[in-house]
Scaffold this active site. Structure first.
Site, PDB file in Angstrom:
ATOM      1  N   ASP A 267     -30.835 -20.114  98.750  1.00 35.12           N
ATOM      2  CA  ASP A 267     -30.918 -21.563  99.015  1.00 35.12           C
ATOM      3  C   ASP A 267     -30.790 -21.568 100.401  1.00 35.12           C
ATOM      4  OD1 ASP A 267     -30.936 -24.390  97.488  1.00 35.12           O
ATOM      5  OD2 ASP A 267     -29.213 -24.208  99.498  1.00 35.12           O
TER       6      ASP A 267
ATOM      7  N   ASN B 119     -33.268 -31.338 108.824  1.00 33.15           N
ATOM      8  CA  ASN B 119     -33.883 -32.171 108.605  1.00 33.15           C
ATOM      9  C   ASN B 119     -33.401 -33.539 109.508  1.00 33.15           C
ATOM     10  OD1 ASN B 119     -35.942 -31.518 107.024  1.00 33.15           O
ATOM     11  ND2 ASN B 119     -34.977 -31.814 105.322  1.00 33.15           N
TER      12      ASN B 119
ATOM     13  N   HIS C 287     -38.188 -34.125 109.495  1.00 32.34           N
ATOM     14  CA  HIS C 287     -38.625 -33.589 108.223  1.00 32.34           C
ATOM     15  C   HIS C 287     -39.770 -32.562 108.630  1.00 32.34           C
ATOM     16  CE1 HIS C 287     -39.845 -33.647 103.924  1.00 32.34           C
ATOM     17  NE2 HIS C 287     -38.708 -33.947 103.620  1.00 32.34           N
TER      18      HIS C 287
ATOM     19  N   ASP D 257     -40.052 -28.729 107.173  1.00 28.84           N
ATOM     20  CA  ASP D 257     -41.220 -28.151 106.680  1.00 28.84           C
ATOM     21  C   ASP D 257     -41.652 -26.649 107.296  1.00 28.84           C
ATOM     22  OD1 ASP D 257     -41.208 -30.116 104.837  1.00 28.84           O
ATOM     23  OD2 ASP D 257     -43.066 -30.849 105.767  1.00 28.84           O
TER      24      ASP D 257
ATOM     25  N   GLU E 227     -35.625 -26.669  99.226  1.00 29.51           N
ATOM     26  CA  GLU E 227     -35.205 -25.632 100.071  1.00 29.51           C
ATOM     27  C   GLU E 227     -34.762 -24.451  99.471  1.00 29.51           C
ATOM     28  OE1 GLU E 227     -32.976 -27.575  98.763  1.00 29.51           O
ATOM     29  OE2 GLU E 227     -30.918 -27.026  99.498  1.00 29.51           O
TER      30      GLU E 227
HETATM   31  N1  GTP Z   1     -38.498 -30.940 105.298  1.00 24.43           N
HETATM   32  C1  GTP Z   1     -38.226 -30.519 103.861  1.00 24.43           C
HETATM   33  N2  GTP Z   1     -36.969 -30.813 103.548  1.00 24.43           N
HETATM   34  C2  GTP Z   1     -37.039 -30.647 102.135  1.00 24.43           C
HETATM   35  C3  GTP Z   1     -37.798 -30.376 101.300  1.00 24.43           C
HETATM   36  N3  GTP Z   1     -37.295 -30.094 100.169  1.00 24.43           N
HETATM   37  C4  GTP Z   1     -35.885 -30.522 100.253  1.00 24.43           C
HETATM   38  N4  GTP Z   1     -35.680 -30.826 101.391  1.00 24.43           N
HETATM   39  C5  GTP Z   1     -34.338 -30.994 101.949  1.00 24.43           C
HETATM   40  O1  GTP Z   1     -33.337 -29.928 101.852  1.00 24.43           O
HETATM   41  C6  GTP Z   1     -32.073 -30.787 101.885  1.00 24.43           C
HETATM   42  C7  GTP Z   1     -31.297 -30.041 100.824  1.00 24.43           C
HETATM   43  O2  GTP Z   1     -30.103 -30.694 101.189  1.00 24.43           O
HETATM   44  P1  GTP Z   1     -28.557 -30.221 100.412  1.00 24.43           P
HETATM   45  O3  GTP Z   1     -29.208 -29.841  98.913  1.00 24.43           O
HETATM   46  O4  GTP Z   1     -27.580 -31.327 100.388  1.00 24.43           O
HETATM   47  O5  GTP Z   1     -28.446 -28.944 100.669  1.00 24.43           O
HETATM   48  P2  GTP Z   1     -28.078 -28.150 102.146  1.00 24.43           P
HETATM   49  O6  GTP Z   1     -28.082 -29.354 103.317  1.00 24.43           O
HETATM   50  O7  GTP Z   1     -29.149 -27.070 102.236  1.00 24.43           O
HETATM   51  O8  GTP Z   1     -26.478 -27.641 102.107  1.00 24.43           O
HETATM   52  P3  GTP Z   1     -26.157 -26.578 101.258  1.00 24.43           P
HETATM   53  O9  GTP Z   1     -27.102 -26.231 100.086  1.00 24.43           O
HETATM   54  O10 GTP Z   1     -24.741 -26.743 100.458  1.00 24.43           O
HETATM   55  O11 GTP Z   1     -25.756 -25.378 102.080  1.00 24.43           O
HETATM   56  C8  GTP Z   1     -32.374 -32.227 101.652  1.00 24.43           C
HETATM   57  O12 GTP Z   1     -32.151 -33.048 102.762  1.00 24.43           O
HETATM   58  C9  GTP Z   1     -33.859 -32.330 101.165  1.00 24.43           C
HETATM   59  O13 GTP Z   1     -34.405 -33.562 101.687  1.00 24.43           O
HETATM   60  C10 GTP Z   1     -39.194 -30.048 101.955  1.00 24.43           C
HETATM   61  O14 GTP Z   1     -40.016 -29.556 101.562  1.00 24.43           O
HETATM   62  N5  GTP Z   1     -39.253 -30.123 103.297  1.00 24.43           N
END
Ligand code: GTP
Length: 395
Positions: A270, A278, A283, A287, A313
């Site tokens: 992760d 982001n 965004h 990506d 992610e």
């Molecule tokens: N650009 C982009 N962002 C994504 C995608 N899928 C998920 N995300 C973003 O990934 C982020 C995940 O955030 P969180 O689950 O809060 O986790 P984090 O910010 O990585 O924090 P931790 O996992 O606790 O370290 C969210 O803002 C989602 O919108 C994608 O396909 N593209």
């Protein structure tokens, strides 16, 4: 101006090439004449995949051809009563044993690669007997054997399921065989010879046309279903296998583990604080970071391993033949490959990214896909709790 337009109109050859490249994109290109896939592995998959069992079907065709060929012996007797003995000695003394020999050779697995050529030899042998019978009967009665050759061409193109280019060579050899008889006694009259030749040429053309169309469509259908299958198993953003493909592989690996005790390790990855990337860069930049993570994962792994985008992610790795200890070393290397080199965004912007990795290694039989995923997830959250940017394995 109209002059110019006429010049720009693509030639038939160009249109054909364009049609081929639209329907047979890389790596599924086919040869424009033989229609075979250029990639040997794809050609093999097509041959084995599109028929229930092509060899079985053509053996069945050989058998039915043998029955029909033998039954025509009765027609010899009824129509050509005077010299049916001569005709029978050719039909049953040469033709039938020749077909039986073809059938016997088709049963030998070691001759399987040469199977098309065995069929070609059967066709040529049967053709030689029909031509000999035509020479013996001479003239109008010989029409009976001309019909036999036309039927043989139908078998050649349709029932025997030879590769199209081999069937085409075979058909032209049949026509050559018909012409060869002329210097050796001929068919009694020129009318028969010329009309027979035209019959053979037109029948071959019609059958070749039909066989080409059905071959092209069978191959196009194969490509379309392969493309759809790949699409259904690929993550659109990173080009990595998606969750569905990963779970299928995990299931297969677990079955191998249960059956043969094969070791493997599952890793859930992760991205840390990805939301912040982001939020700060947008965004689209997020990506781009995900794509780069996917590329680096793939670069670090062996061909026998699998990296997939599990969703958002989150990524997953399947390290086959890898113990828990060895997996920690591999994942440490992967973690460093991500965090030690900032990822370039548009322009001169760069982001630093770290990842947290959780491992799960099956031991014994008491594991399911779900329990392994849960274990790897738990380990990954432990890595997050312990401060992120680390690899964590269950104790
Ligand atoms: N650009 C982009 N962002 C994504 C995608 N899928 C998920 N995300 C973003 O990934 C982020 C995940 O955030 P969180 O689950 O809060 O986790 P984090 O910010 O990585 O924090 P931790 O996992 O606790 O370290 C969210 O803002 C989602 O919108 C994608 O396909 N593209």
């Amino acid at each position: 101006m109209p002059e110019q337009k006429r010049q720009e109109r693509p030639t038939v050859g160009r249109r054909w090439q364009r049609w081929l490249s639209r329907h047979f994109p890389a790596p599924y290109q086919i040869h424009p004449f033989t229609l075979r896939f250029r990639d040997a592995g794809i050609e093999r998959a097509f041959i084995h995949g599109y028929d229930v069992n092509p060899v079985f079907l053509s053996r069945l065709a050989l058998l039915s051809g043998l029955v029909i060929y033998s039954l025509f012996g009765f027609v010899d007797f009824m129509v050509m009563h005077d010299f049916h003995r001569e005709l029978w000695s050719i039909r049953f003394g040469i033709g039938v044993p020749w077909i039986l020999l073809g059938l016997a050779l088709s049963l030998l697995p070691s001759l399987r690669p040469a199977y098309d050529w065995i069929l070609l030899a059967v066709v040529q042998g049967v053709n030689a007997t029909l031509v000999a019978m035509m020479v013996i009967t001479q003239g109008a009665e010989g029409m009976l054997y001309l019909s036999g050759i036309l039927l043989l061409l139908v078998y050649n193109f349709v029932a025997f399921r030879m590769r199209l280019w081999v069937a085409t060579i075979s058909a032209f050899l049949v026509i050559a065989g018909f012409l060869l008889a002329a210097p050796f006694g001929g068919y009694g009259n020129a009318f028969f010879m010329i009309s027979g030749l035209f019959f053979l040429l037109f029948t071959t053309t019609a059958l070749m046309f039909g066989a080409t169309i059905s071959e092209l469509f069978a191959r196009r259908h194969f490509v379309q279903s392969r493309l759809l299958d790949t699409q259904a198993k690929t993550d659109e953003l990173t080009g990595l296998p998606n969750r569905r493909a990963f779970l299928q592989r995990l299931q297969a690996e677990l079955a191998r583990h249960r059956r043969y005790g094969a070791e493997f390790t599952l890793a859930m990855i992760d991205a840390d604080h990805f939301k912040a990337i982001n939020d700060r860069h947008g965004h689209e930049a997020g990506d781009r970071v995900l794509c780069e993570v996917g590329a680096r994962l793939q670069r670090e792994l062996r061909d026998s391993d699998m990296a997939a985008r599990f969703g958002g992610e989150e990524f997953a790795l399947l390290l086959s033949e890898t113990s828990a200890d060895r997996a920690i070393t591999v994942c440490e290397r992967i973690r460093q490959a991500i965090c030690q080199r900032p990822i370039a965004l548009n322009g001169s912007d760069k982001v630093e990214l770290t990842i947290s990795i959780g491992l799960a290694t099956p031991a014994g039989d008491g594991h399911s896909v779900d329990s392994l995923l849960r274990q790897a997830d738990d380990a990954m959250y432990q890595a997050k709790r312990e401060g992120r940017n680390r690899v964590s394995a269950p104790d």
